[in-house]
Scaffold this motif. Structure first.
Motif, mmCIF file in Angstrom:
data_model
loop_
_atom_site.group_PDB
_atom_site.id
_atom_site.type_symbol
_atom_site.label_atom_id
_atom_site.label_comp_id
_atom_site.label_asym_id
_atom_site.label_seq_id
_atom_site.Cartn_x
_atom_site.Cartn_y
_atom_site.Cartn_z
ATOM 1 N N UNK A 32 14.562 4.054 -12.932
ATOM 2 C CA UNK A 32 13.693 5.053 -12.318
ATOM 3 C C UNK A 32 12.255 4.570 -12.514
ATOM 4 N N UNK A 33 11.333 5.159 -11.735
ATOM 5 C CA UNK A 33 9.977 4.615 -11.710
ATOM 6 C C UNK A 33 8.919 5.712 -11.759
ATOM 7 N N UNK A 34 7.773 5.371 -12.327
ATOM 8 C CA UNK A 34 6.620 6.270 -12.344
ATOM 9 C C UNK A 34 5.980 6.330 -10.958
ATOM 10 N N UNK A 35 5.817 5.160 -10.330
ATOM 11 C CA UNK A 35 5.155 5.049 -9.031
ATOM 12 C C UNK A 35 5.990 4.170 -8.107
ATOM 13 N N UNK A 36 6.128 4.621 -6.858
ATOM 14 C CA UNK A 36 6.797 3.818 -5.833
ATOM 15 C C UNK A 36 5.930 3.895 -4.573
ATOM 16 N N UNK A 97 5.762 9.110 -5.221
ATOM 17 C CA UNK A 97 6.162 8.200 -4.147
ATOM 18 C C UNK A 97 5.085 8.280 -3.072
ATOM 19 N N UNK A 98 4.635 7.146 -2.597
ATOM 20 C CA UNK A 98 3.798 7.051 -1.412
ATOM 21 C C UNK A 98 4.594 6.259 -0.397
ATOM 22 N N UNK A 99 4.972 6.895 0.711
ATOM 23 C CA UNK A 99 5.882 6.248 1.661
ATOM 24 C C UNK A 99 5.291 6.318 3.068
ATOM 25 N N UNK A 100 5.148 5.164 3.701
ATOM 26 C CA UNK A 100 4.640 5.098 5.066
ATOM 27 C C UNK A 100 5.816 5.231 6.024
ATOM 28 N N UNK A 101 5.713 6.215 6.939
ATOM 29 C CA UNK A 101 6.784 6.426 7.905
ATOM 30 C C UNK A 101 6.174 6.699 9.273
ATOM 31 N N UNK A 102 6.979 6.506 10.298
ATOM 32 C CA UNK A 102 6.488 6.855 11.629
ATOM 33 C C UNK A 102 6.747 8.340 11.870
ATOM 34 N N UNK A 103 6.303 8.826 13.014
ATOM 35 C CA UNK A 103 6.386 10.246 13.306
ATOM 36 C C UNK A 103 7.782 10.806 13.434
ATOM 37 N N UNK A 143 1.227 0.697 18.467
ATOM 38 C CA UNK A 143 0.388 1.876 18.556
ATOM 39 C C UNK A 143 1.081 3.129 18.073
ATOM 40 N N UNK A 144 2.198 2.989 17.373
ATOM 41 C CA UNK A 144 2.941 4.174 16.935
ATOM 42 C C UNK A 144 2.164 4.950 15.883
ATOM 43 N N UNK A 145 2.345 6.254 15.903
ATOM 44 C CA UNK A 145 1.725 7.098 14.888
ATOM 45 C C UNK A 145 2.405 6.899 13.546
ATOM 46 N N UNK A 146 1.618 6.743 12.508
ATOM 47 C CA UNK A 146 2.176 6.557 11.168
ATOM 48 C C UNK A 146 1.604 7.602 10.219
ATOM 49 N N UNK A 147 2.393 7.917 9.224
ATOM 50 C CA UNK A 147 2.046 8.959 8.266
ATOM 51 C C UNK A 147 2.415 8.477 6.872
ATOM 52 N N UNK A 148 1.602 8.832 5.913
ATOM 53 C CA UNK A 148 1.947 8.556 4.518
ATOM 54 C C UNK A 148 2.420 9.866 3.904
ATOM 55 N N UNK A 149 3.645 9.837 3.411
ATOM 56 C CA UNK A 149 4.184 10.979 2.685
ATOM 57 C C UNK A 149 3.921 10.739 1.205
#
Length: 166
Positions: A32-36, A97-103, A143-149
């Motif tokens: 398990x991890x503190x930061x991902x 967790x910081x996760x980059x995902x598309x819309x 050009x896709x929209x991206x979001x950081x969760x």
């Protein structure tokens, strides 16, 4: 691995880079991890992992994919569940967790579908701290929209049951 050897003379953590599919051959299942901070592949077809993923999903929340399965044409939500599984238990330690995902992770799937149930699981456990909309064309040649969760297993009291939208 070579980057880790350049940055650290002893190649710190290079042994944690594994060959194979994270979805069907989790080689760090005991960690398990503190930061991902992760950027899973957008729209990744996961049919090559289907047998193992479905078997693990049948275990419910005893496995990584108990919240639901997305369409086979986009495995982002499988990666989301995988990384949540790698968070510490909240009573033991804090994890982010910081996760980059598309819309598509925000809106695909009707009520009761796999993606909808995965989002519900995240919301009901109050892990989602923020969604940050990134500018268009931030990634090369798309050009896709991206979001950081941003997920946090120990949200401060003032932010519990709330999600920041930036």
């Amino acid at each position: 691995r070579s980057d880790l050897f350049i940055l650290e003379p002893d190649g710190k953590d290079a042994e944690n880079i594994k060959l194979g599919s994270t979805l069907s051959n989790d080689q760090l299942s005991n960690m398990t991890f503190d930061y991902q901070f992760v950027n899973p592949p957008y729209g990744m077809e996961w049919s090559k992992d289907e047998k193992v993923v479905k078997e693990e999903a049948m275990r419910g929340y005893g496995g990584r994919f108990g919240a639901g399965l997305p369409s086979k044409s986009d495995g982002q939500m499988l990666f989301l569940q995988h990384f949540i599984d790698r968070m510490h238990k909240a009573e033991e330690a804090q994890s982010y967790i910081g996760m980059i995902m598309n819309g598509s992770s925000l809106f695909t799937g009707g009520a009761g579908s796999g993606p909808s149930e995965i989002r519900r699981w995240v919301f009901e456990n109050d892990w989602l701290e923020a969604i940050i909309a990134m500018p268009q064309n931030i990634f090369y040649n798309t050009g896709i929209g991206t979001y950081i969760w941003i997920l946090n297993n120990r949200k401060p009291t003032v932010r519990r049951n709330k999600i920041m939208l930036l």
